[in-house]
Design an enzyme around this catalytic site. Structure first.
Site, PDB file in Angstrom:
ATOM      1  N   SER A  81      12.130  33.141 -31.142  1.00  0.00           N
ATOM      2  CA  SER A  81      12.270  33.333 -32.591  1.00  0.00           C
ATOM      3  C   SER A  81      13.731  33.412 -33.038  1.00  0.00           C
ATOM      4  CB  SER A  81      11.488  34.565 -33.056  1.00  0.00           C
ATOM      5  OG  SER A  81      12.010  35.715 -32.440  1.00  0.00           O
ATOM      6  N   LEU A 103       6.899  11.491 -36.816  1.00  0.00           N
ATOM      7  CA  LEU A 103       7.855  12.587 -37.015  1.00  0.00           C
ATOM      8  C   LEU A 103       7.261  13.716 -37.862  1.00  0.00           C
ATOM      9  CD1 LEU A 103      10.784  13.754 -36.971  1.00  0.00           C
ATOM     10  CD2 LEU A 103      11.352  12.156 -38.801  1.00  0.00           C
ATOM     11  N   ARG A 220       9.119  14.221 -27.902  1.00  0.00           N
ATOM     12  CA  ARG A 220       9.420  12.824 -28.229  1.00  0.00           C
ATOM     13  C   ARG A 220      10.462  12.208 -27.313  1.00  0.00           C
ATOM     14  NH1 ARG A 220       4.959  11.570 -31.173  1.00  0.00           N
ATOM     15  NH2 ARG A 220       4.538  13.265 -32.631  1.00  0.00           N
TER      16      ARG A 220
END
Ligand code: FAD
Length: 270
Positions: A81, A103, A220
């Site tokens: 976080s 995306l 990706r």
């Protein structure tokens, strides 16, 4: 017809610390000054992470002296976080609609603003050459030329169909149906875009925090991702490694036999 074989990647926003306010906070709390409290010093990307992490335990001026070890400890423990406080914004152009469709599936920590096909005419829009075609050209001789020819023919037909549809709708959609001319133009373009291919070039402004960019690059940048978005993920990683070496330095880049690159993180899914 204009074919684009490489995207343009612009880093347009980066983190920014108000050091006077950090100093005021440290002083009010009776803590050591910068840089005794903030070991990252003026490296803003790492300092944001450090300030937010140390606030949790009020450990300013204590604990690990080496900021690299401090950050790597957070990454290895999966204390993700605190990486959400650091944001980077990119403008991507020369990317295809199929790339942006993939995306925008990344939700957590991302913000998007994309070129509107309803407001902006696609009449002169270029197309993005799929990387497989750029890679094939020059290697397989005649066969590669044939593939390119097929692609260009299909894209040319789609362009013509778009233009024809715009003209046809312009004749049949009565002006009385619309309060404003802009609404009519939008109605025409939103219908005509249905014949545009995935290869149509688009532009998108994407802001994400470091935790989200890390996840995006991991997903990706993997070998099984689509080549166009993988190439973009690697370009983003190149830039972010330079911008924030401590936050992205654990990613290792490898080259596949086909000459394309992949990226893998030492600390997956932080
Ligand atoms: C190689 C590859 C092939 C793919 N093929 C397909 C396909 O064929 N069809 C298809 O539809 N998609 C496909 N995808 C897209 C994929 O399913 C994800 O939608 C995309 O990668 C975004 O990942 P994400 O949800 O982890 O990311 P983000 O939306 O950025 O989320 C990050 C993380 O936050 C958590 N999170 C986010 N939102 C929620 C939520 N609502 N509830 C609970 N946890 C949440 C999850 O832990 C998630 O991993 C493919 C992706 C890749 C990389």
């Amino acid at each position: 017809m204009r074919l684009i074989s490489d995207p343009a990647v612009y880093l347009v926003t980066r983190p920014n610390i108000d050091w006077d306010m950090v100093a005021a906070f440290l002083e009010d709390e009776g803590l050591p000054h910068v840089p005794d409290s903030i070991r990252a010093g003026r490296d803003e990307s790492a300092a944001v992470v450090e300030i937010s992490a140390r606030l949790c335990y009020m450990s300013f001026g204590k604990g690990r002296r080496d900021i690299g070890k401090f950050i790597h400890n957070l990454l290895s423990k999966g204390d993700g976080s605190v990486f959400e406080h650091v944001n980077y914004g990119f403008v991507f152009t020369g990317v295809s609609r199929s790339l942006t469709h993939e995306l925008v599936r990344h939700r957590a920590g991302f913000a998007y603003s994309q070129l509107s096909q309803r407001f902006v005419s696609e009449s002169d829009s270029p197309f993005v050459l799929p990387p497989a075609l750029s890679m094939a050209s020059g290697r397989e001789g005649g066969d590669a030329d044939k593939a390119r020819e097929l692609l260009e023919e299909a894209l040319g037909k789609a362009s013509t169909a778009y233009e024809d549809l715009v003209s046809a709708l312009d004749k049949v959609l009565s002006e009385d149906l619309f309060e404003q001319k802009t609404d009519r133009r939008k109605a025409i373009r939103q219908a005509a875009r249905s014949v545009l291919p995935n290869a149509t070039e688009t532009k998108i402004f994407v802001t994400a925090n470091v935790r989200a960019w890390r996840h995006f690059i991991e997903m990706r940048g993997a070998a099984y991702a689509d080549w166009e978005i993988r190439r973009l993920a690697l370009r983003v990683l190149d830039i972010l490694k330079r911008e924030a070496p401590l936050l992205f330095g654990d990613f290792e880049v490898a080259e596949l036999p086909d000459g394309t690159r992949t990226a893998a993180s030492k600390y997956p899914k932080v």
